[in-house]
Scaffold this active site. Structure first.
Site, PDB file in Angstrom:
ATOM      1  N   ASP A  54       0.805  -1.190  -0.022  1.00  0.00           N
ATOM      2  CA  ASP A  54       0.047   0.047   0.100  1.00  0.00           C
ATOM      3  C   ASP A  54       0.834   1.224  -0.072  1.00  0.00           C
ATOM      4  OD1 ASP A  54      -2.283  -1.737   0.144  1.00  0.00           O
ATOM      5  OD2 ASP A  54      -2.438  -1.363   2.400  1.00  0.00           O
ATOM      6  N   ASP A  74       0.490   3.883   1.609  1.00  0.00           N
ATOM      7  CA  ASP A  74       0.423   4.744   2.812  1.00  0.00           C
ATOM      8  C   ASP A  74       1.320   4.103   3.733  1.00  0.00           C
ATOM      9  OD1 ASP A  74      -1.084   2.784   3.203  1.00  0.00           O
ATOM     10  OD2 ASP A  74      -2.888   4.372   3.658  1.00  0.00           O
ATOM     11  N   TRP A 125     -13.341  -1.860   0.057  1.00  0.00           N
ATOM     12  CA  TRP A 125     -12.425  -2.145   1.052  1.00  0.00           C
ATOM     13  C   TRP A 125     -12.854  -3.428   2.007  1.00  0.00           C
ATOM     14  CZ3 TRP A 125     -12.879  -2.922   6.209  1.00  0.00           C
ATOM     15  CH2 TRP A 125     -11.500  -2.718   7.150  1.00  0.00           C
ATOM     16  N   GLU A 151      -9.846  -8.907   0.876  1.00  0.00           N
ATOM     17  CA  GLU A 151      -9.167  -9.546  -0.188  1.00  0.00           C
ATOM     18  C   GLU A 151      -7.879 -10.142   0.339  1.00  0.00           C
ATOM     19  OE1 GLU A 151      -7.297  -5.756   0.347  1.00  0.00           O
ATOM     20  OE2 GLU A 151      -9.365  -6.392   0.055  1.00  0.00           O
ATOM     21  N   ASP A 152      -7.085  -9.419   1.388  1.00  0.00           N
ATOM     22  CA  ASP A 152      -5.976 -10.062   2.195  1.00  0.00           C
ATOM     23  C   ASP A 152      -6.390 -11.108   3.046  1.00  0.00           C
ATOM     24  OD1 ASP A 152      -7.482  -8.469   3.863  1.00  0.00           O
ATOM     25  OD2 ASP A 152      -6.209  -7.368   4.948  1.00  0.00           O
ATOM     26  N   MET A 188       1.792   4.499   9.256  1.00  0.00           N
ATOM     27  CA  MET A 188       0.923   4.906   8.163  1.00  0.00           C
ATOM     28  C   MET A 188       0.407   6.389   8.033  1.00  0.00           C
ATOM     29  SD  MET A 188      -3.172   3.506   7.733  1.00  0.00           S
ATOM     30  CE  MET A 188      -2.714   1.960   6.998  1.00  0.00           C
ATOM     31  N   HIS A 244      -5.241   9.652   6.818  1.00  0.00           N
ATOM     32  CA  HIS A 244      -5.936  10.108   5.743  1.00  0.00           C
ATOM     33  C   HIS A 244      -7.220   9.564   5.890  1.00  0.00           C
ATOM     34  CE1 HIS A 244      -6.145   5.992   3.923  1.00  0.00           C
ATOM     35  NE2 HIS A 244      -5.014   5.824   4.183  1.00  0.00           N
ATOM     36  N   ARG A 279     -10.757   7.701   4.613  1.00  0.00           N
ATOM     37  CA  ARG A 279     -11.144   6.726   3.573  1.00  0.00           C
ATOM     38  C   ARG A 279     -11.423   7.272   2.374  1.00  0.00           C
ATOM     39  NH1 ARG A 279     -12.036   1.609   4.933  1.00  0.00           N
ATOM     40  NH2 ARG A 279     -12.355   1.900   6.649  1.00  0.00           N
TER      41      ARG A 279
END
Length: 378
Positions: A222, A224, A284, A287-288, A314, A317, A319
């Site tokens: 990712d 971030d 969101w 998937e992981d 991280m 931010h 979403r």
């Protein structure tokens, strides 16, 4: 009487001195003529040699004049010259083969350990480029002093995160160079404003990176997430690797045993064994966990670094718009065993709109379609 005796004595001394001088003169003349005769003999031989070869053009031989044989013939000198090194330049001279580079060390010596990561300073791409002059077009780097075992593609799913990307490039390029990684960075940009699909973008990155180079290791990150320790080495291992095991947003702890999100790595063989990542997780989450299931269902285990090394910060931010939580994620996770063979790299469909190579990364903009309509509640 005494004067007469003295006179005779002086006369004898003078005769003796004169005789001695005469003997000395004779000896010098003998030596002189002997040396002269030797020199004359040498030059006569040299002239005879030149005369014998005058019809063939100039020959530059160096003769051995210390042989001490006055009757030596010209043929014998030629025989001597045959043993002398040739003065002709060698034809087709090839430069020496460069010495092969040694393998890169398992633990690179330039690592510094814990890093200070902050996001308050303003970062520009021009500054990052100045700080990393050895990074070549497309965000590629190869160690100049050793031979890495792997060639690593770093894949970042992306949309509307330009400021985050600057920080990521600012911190990761120096870390990767210190780790002696042979790498290329690929930003997979989802065009349009439809629902975001992280895992599908990672599949696209895998496919497109292989079109660019022969990678055998893939790191999925990712944009971030920044590692806080450069001893967290970005290469592939014997088992699929989960790098981001201790994020600041989780209190630097693994949130649950099956967590595989944030930053992970698989070799090409491992990636193909699980049929890549799922393409049907729109929005969101989920998937992981599906990827973790694929790994365990195929007889592999997740490897992780020490919790003190696998720490990440991280960038805070809100979403992203059109990346709302996927309400179907829990039911999909339960069906991984049934879906992983038909949903993955083997069923991937997308369209590349543009590929642009910038000094610090390669940007690949793609269209990946839209999520299927959700079933109506009845």
């Amino acid at each position: 009487m005494s004067r007469l005796m003295l006179g005779r004595t002086l006369e004898r001394i003078c005769k003796a001195v004169l005789l001695l001088c005469l003997v000395h003169f004779l000896i010098m003349m003998i030596l002189y003529f002997d040396v002269y005769s030797q020199r004359f003999d040498i030059f006569s031989r040299f002239n005879n040699g030149r005369g014998a070869n005058s019809s063939r053009g100039p020959h530059h031989y160096y003769y051995n004049f210390s042989s001490g044989r006055p009757n030596t013939t010209f043929a014998s000198y030629l025989a001597t010259a045959d043993h002398l090194p040739s003065t002709k330049p060698e034809a087709n001279h090839t430069p020496p083969t460069p010495k092969p580079l040694p393998p890169c060390p398992e633990i690179p010596p330039g690592l510094v350990g814990r890093l200070l990561i902050e996001f308050s300073s303003q970062i520009t791409l021009e500054r990052v480029q100045r700080e990393n002059p050895n990074v070549t077009e497309g965000g590629k780097y190869t160690p100049p002093d050793c031979r890495p075992k792997q060639k690593v593609a770093i894949i970042i799913p992306f949309r509307h995160r330009d400021n985050h990307l600057k920080y990521w490039l600012h911190y990761l390029h120096p870390v990767l160079r210190r780790q002696k990684i042979d790498y290329g960075i690929y930003i997979i940009n989802q065009l349009g404003e439809d629902t975001f699909n992280r895992a599908k973008l990672l599949n696209v990155g895998y496919t497109e990176a292989l079109k660019d180079a022969e990678y055998d290791c893939f790191i999925f990150s990712d944009v971030d997430l920044i590692p806080m320790d450069d001893r967290n080495l970005y290469h592939c291992y014997d088992q699929p690797r989960h790098f981001a095991i201790a994020m600041d947003k989780f209190g630097f702890r693994l949130p649950y045993a099956g967590y595989f999100g944030g930053v992970s790595g698989l070799s090409k063989k491992q990636f193909l064994k699980i049929n890549g990542f799922p393409n049907e997780y729109w929005g969101w989450g989920g998937e992981d966990d599906d990827i973790y299931n694929r790994i365990t269902l195929n007889g592999m285990k997740v490897s992780r670094p020490d919790v003190r090394i696998g720490r990440y910060r991280m960038i805070k931010h809100e979403r992203d718009k059109h990346n709302e939580p996927n309400p179907q994620r829990f039911s999909k996770i339960q069906n991984t065993k049934n879906t992983m063979r038909k949903d993955g790299i083997s069923s991937l469909m997308y369209r590349v709109v543009s590929v642009k190579k910038y000094p610090l990364y390669t940007n690949i903009s793609v269209e990946i379609g839209k999520p299927p309509p959700r079933p109506l509640k009845g």
